[in-house]
Each structure stands twice: as C-alpha cells, then as structure tokens.
Design a protein around this motif. Structure first.
Motif, short mmCIF file in Angstrom:
data_model
loop_
_atom_site.label_atom_id
_atom_site.label_comp_id
_atom_site.label_asym_id
_atom_site.label_seq_id
_atom_site.Cartn_x
_atom_site.Cartn_y
_atom_site.Cartn_z
N CYS A 173 65.83 20.68 31.21
CA CYS A 173 65.80 19.27 30.81
C CYS A 173 64.70 18.54 31.57
N LEU A 174 64.39 17.35 31.09
CA LEU A 174 63.53 16.42 31.82
C LEU A 174 64.37 15.20 32.18
N VAL A 175 64.30 14.83 33.46
CA VAL A 175 65.00 13.65 33.94
C VAL A 175 64.05 12.46 33.81
N VAL A 176 64.46 11.43 33.12
CA VAL A 176 63.61 10.28 32.86
C VAL A 176 63.93 9.19 33.87
N VAL A 177 62.94 8.89 34.74
CA VAL A 177 63.10 7.84 35.74
C VAL A 177 62.31 6.63 35.29
N PRO A 178 62.95 5.48 35.10
CA PRO A 178 62.25 4.31 34.56
C PRO A 178 61.12 3.81 35.46
N GLU A 179 60.22 3.03 34.86
CA GLU A 179 59.05 2.51 35.59
C GLU A 179 59.44 1.63 36.77
N ASP A 180 60.57 0.92 36.66
CA ASP A 180 60.94 -0.03 37.71
C ASP A 180 61.82 0.59 38.79
N ALA A 181 62.07 1.90 38.71
CA ALA A 181 62.91 2.56 39.71
C ALA A 181 62.04 3.38 40.66
N THR A 203 70.31 18.38 38.40
CA THR A 203 69.66 18.73 39.66
C THR A 203 68.17 18.89 39.41
N PRO A 204 67.31 18.12 40.11
CA PRO A 204 65.87 18.31 39.95
C PRO A 204 65.46 19.73 40.32
N VAL A 205 64.47 20.25 39.61
CA VAL A 205 63.95 21.60 39.84
C VAL A 205 62.53 21.48 40.37
N GLY A 206 62.31 21.95 41.61
CA GLY A 206 60.97 21.97 42.17
C GLY A 206 60.45 20.59 42.51
N GLY A 207 59.16 20.54 42.84
CA GLY A 207 58.52 19.30 43.21
C GLY A 207 57.91 18.60 42.02
N PRO A 208 57.23 17.46 42.29
CA PRO A 208 56.66 16.67 41.20
C PRO A 208 55.30 17.16 40.72
N GLY A 209 54.72 18.18 41.35
CA GLY A 209 53.37 18.63 41.01
C GLY A 209 53.25 19.03 39.55
N SER A 210 52.16 18.57 38.89
CA SER A 210 51.99 18.83 37.47
C SER A 210 51.48 20.23 37.17
N HIS A 211 51.24 21.02 38.22
CA HIS A 211 50.76 22.39 38.03
C HIS A 211 51.88 23.41 38.14
N LEU A 212 53.10 22.97 38.45
CA LEU A 212 54.19 23.90 38.80
C LEU A 212 54.90 24.40 37.55
N GLY A 239 55.97 1.61 38.77
CA GLY A 239 55.14 1.34 37.61
C GLY A 239 54.87 2.54 36.72
N ARG A 240 55.44 3.68 37.00
CA ARG A 240 55.24 4.88 36.18
C ARG A 240 56.59 5.41 35.71
N ARG A 241 56.67 5.82 34.46
CA ARG A 241 57.86 6.52 34.00
C ARG A 241 57.70 7.98 34.39
N GLN A 242 58.60 8.45 35.22
CA GLN A 242 58.48 9.82 35.69
C GLN A 242 59.40 10.73 34.89
N PHE A 243 58.86 11.90 34.58
CA PHE A 243 59.62 12.94 33.90
C PHE A 243 59.76 14.11 34.85
N LEU A 244 60.92 14.20 35.49
CA LEU A 244 61.18 15.26 36.46
C LEU A 244 61.81 16.45 35.77
N ARG A 245 61.37 17.65 36.13
CA ARG A 245 62.05 18.84 35.64
C ARG A 245 63.43 18.93 36.28
N GLY A 246 64.39 19.36 35.50
CA GLY A 246 65.74 19.43 36.03
C GLY A 246 66.58 20.49 35.34
N ALA A 300 51.24 4.90 31.48
CA ALA A 300 52.05 4.69 32.68
C ALA A 300 53.18 5.71 32.73
N MET A 301 52.79 6.95 32.97
CA MET A 301 53.77 8.04 33.06
C MET A 301 53.29 9.06 34.09
N GLN A 302 54.23 9.80 34.62
CA GLN A 302 53.92 10.90 35.54
C GLN A 302 54.86 12.06 35.27
#
Length: 408
Positions: free
Chosen positions: A382-390, A364-373, A349-356, A281-283
């Motif tokens: 850094c990676l911004v950790v967004v909890p599963e319930d947010a 500040t987030p960097v770019g979009g959520p695409g896993s190919h970027l 329902g997914r823990r997201q790891f955003l580039r930042g 359960a991650m993205q």
C-alpha cells in the motif's frame, strides 16, 4: 499549465488537467472473451428469458401433480411411462393425464406436466413407474424466466466485464459487446547509464528496472504495452525513437530526464514542442511533465527517473488516464482508512506517499522515504497518504491508504 498560485501544482490540479485533456477511446464491438476486464460501453438487455422454458431440476419423471399427490410407501402410485425427454432431445411435447415421462435435468417439462418426481422416489421403471413419495406441486421444476426475464438489464454501461458477466451475456445470446479497446501504451526509459537486465554492467551503469515496472503497471491496468529499448541522453536520438513509436501509441510514458540536470534529455527535447514541465507538491514525484506530441497529438507522460517516484507518479496520473481511455470508473484509485502502528514525519507543504504494509487495518511504513528504494517498494502492499498540512502523525493516527494490489 502554470499553477494557480504560481508555485507547485497540487496532485489534484495536475490530475484534473490531464483528465480534462483525455477522452475515452471510441467503443467497438468485441468478441466476449476479448472484452474480459474491459468496461462495457453499452447497456445490454436480455433478448431471451433464462430459463427459456420450464425445465427439470432433477433426473426423474415429469407428471401431473394431481396424479401423484397421494403417493406414499404404503400406497404407491403406478403410472404408465409414455416417453423419455433428454436435454436438447425433446420429442414429447405434451403429457396425457394419468401418465409419466422420464425426464433428464435441464430438459423441457412437457405441456400438461407441472411437477418432477426424482428417481430416488421411484422404482425407475421403464414401461411403468411406481412412485412411493408425493412431491410438492411444481417441485423440481425451474420456471421460465425465473433467473432473467427478456428485456431485463443484464449489464449496465460502465460495468467492468468479468467472467460472470461474460457467461451471462453468452447465456442470453450475445456474441459480442461494445467496449472501449485496450489502449496501446509505449514505455520508454532514458539514460546512458542504463543497461537491459541480463547484460554486463560497467562501473557506472545500472539495470533498467523502470521500464519493466511501468510496463507491468500499464499491462495490469489493462493496456497493450510496448516496452522500448533504452534511449541514450541525446535529445535528437530521443526524438527519433519517440517518432518511431507514435504510430502504435495511444499514450506514451517515459521515465527520467525531467528535472533540472544538465542531461535531462526528455525535458530538453520536448519542452520546445510545448510539453509542460513543472513541479507538483508531492513526495516522491515532484518533477512532472505532460503534453501531446506528433501529428496525432498523442498524450505523453514524462515521469521522474527514480523508481519509487516513477511508480507513485504512474499511480496518481497515468493510471487515471488509462482508466479514462478505457471508460472505467472510478478513474482514481479509492482510498481506505488505516491506523498507523508507529509515528511518522512528513515535509510541510508536500503530499507524501509512504510505502507501507497494511494488515487488518493496521499500517506499518516500509523502509525509508528515499525515492530510489525499489526493494522497499516491492515489499509494500500500500501507499500511506500523508496530507500536505501534516508534518507528523502519532502512532494510532488514522490515515488514507491506497491498496496497490486491489482491483477497483
């Protein structure tokens, strides 16, 4: 390795199961410089004191304090010079009362002397010296054991050995230290479409960045890394290549071929051998695989093929395993708190790891959520950790942040 809920594993569930399956490598005595960056596998106690003897902190004259306590410019003290003491050349072991001896920085203070008068307070005489200023008692004398006492704990088990630790170990006479060796990591990329950098591209081919990304991440973590050439999307060829590499591997990392596609070669080849494949359960990084292969049951991590997914998966699962093998603590990269400069959204329902990018606590987030970027990944620190319930966070919200370029 089924989920307790019958669905996706959480990040912690998969990581905990991996770490429970991996033991630290046996420790070996290593020369000091070879142990740089590794964890000590023993407590080290000093066998000698530092300094090992009273020694001079200045170039000057070793004297008895009582003989020079009254010295002043108007009433200088005159003393005969009975010898000269250099570092490592201590011919004079005792100083008679009413005399002085030339002494160099680091040289042992002779028995009978208790103070050093610096050259600047004298006429630098050779046979006799005129002292024009009174020092304090024991001034410019470094007492034996001032820094380290014999028997002191100088390096604790688990300490990551840096240059300062190695310098201290050498100073107390240690030539080697027990530490966990660097794990040997084999990195393999799968995909018929892949080409090595520097080779021509076809209309449907891409350069293999993943193996360089993962190999560099493993090397930075302290491993000895073997990057293997590209393996085509054929299970038989993949298994042959893997078998060839196991003899030099403490751990194997692959990227690609683990999802639900018709050409997912890693899954097709390894699932029949008992390697687990499933979802987390991650993205990014939902499809994952872990197990053991070969006669020696070498741990293998099968990471997704998109570069950001692969890198985030390495951070969450492979890096802690490498640190476990090396006896390093903490095993999981710690988080810090940051403050969002703008709003973000996240799937339920997914823990997201955003580039930042984080600077002075502002994230500040960097770019979009695409896993190919991968360009955005390279620009992040850094990676911004967004909890599963947010599902959304407002500007100014506090978030957990993984600092990618910080040693721990």
């Amino acid at each position: 390795m089924a989920s307790s809920s019958g669905g996706l594993l959480s990040v912690e569930e998969l990581r905990d199961r991996i770490l429970a399956d991996i033991d630290p490598l046996p420790s070996v005595q290593q020369p000091l410089l070879d142990a740089l960056g590794l964890a000590s596998a023993e407590d080290v106690h000093a066998e000698v004191s530092l300094p090992g003897f009273d020694n001079s902190a200045m170039d000057g004259y070793a004297v008895r304090y009582a003989d020079v306590a009254s010295a002043s410019p108007d009433a200088p003290v005159h003393l005969p010079v009975v010898g000269e003491i250099g570092a490592g050349q201590a011919g004079l072991l005792a100083l008679p009362p009413g005399t002085a001896a030339k002494i160099m920085t680091g040289a042992p203070v002779p028995s009978g002397a208790d103070t050093v008068v610096p050259y600047e307070w004298t006429d630098r005489g050779v046979a006799h010296v005129r002292i024009t200023r009174a020092p304090a008692e024991r001034q410019h004398v470094r007492p034996a054991g001032e820094d380290v006492q014999a028997g002191d704990l100088v390096v604790a088990e688990g300490t990551i050995l840096g240059p300062r630790h190695l310098g201290l170990l050498a100073s107390v006479g240690r030539a080697t230290i027990a530490s966990r060796p660097r794990p040997r990591v084999v990195v393999m990329s799968t995909g018929t479409e892949l080409r090595d950098p520097g080779r021509p591209l076809g209309h449907d081919s891409i350069y293999d960045g993943n193996s360089f990304l993962l190999a560099a991440a493993a090397r930075r973590a302290g491993a000895i890394v073997y990057r293997v050439g590209i393996v085509p999307d054929e299970p038989k060829l993949f298994l042959e290549a893997l078998e060839d590499q196991l003899v030099r591997a403490d751990l194997v990392v692959t990227s690609g071929g683990v999802s639900q596609g018709d050409f997912d070669v890693v899954k097709a080849a390894l699932a029949p051998q008992g390697v687990w494949f499933g979802g987390v359960a991650m993205q990014p990084g939902k499809p994952q695989g872990y197990g053991r292969v070969g006669e020696d049951r070498v741990p293998i991590f099968t990471l997704p093929g998109n570069p950001v997914s692969s890198y985030v998966s390495f951070e969450q699962f492979v890096l802690p395993a490498l640190r476990r093998l090396m006896g390093m603590r903490p095993e999981v990269r710690p988080t810090v708190r940051g403050r969002l400069t703008g709003p973000i959204s996240s799937p339920a329902g997914r823990r997201q790891f955003l580039r930042g990018e984080i600077h002075d606590g502002a994230v500040t987030p960097v770019g979009g959520p695409g896993s190919h970027l991968i360009g955005d990944l390279a620009a992040a620190n850094c990676l911004v950790v967004v909890p599963e319930d947010a599902t959304s966070l407002a500007a100014g919200a506090e978030v957990d942040v993984l600092l990618l370029d910080q040693e721990f």
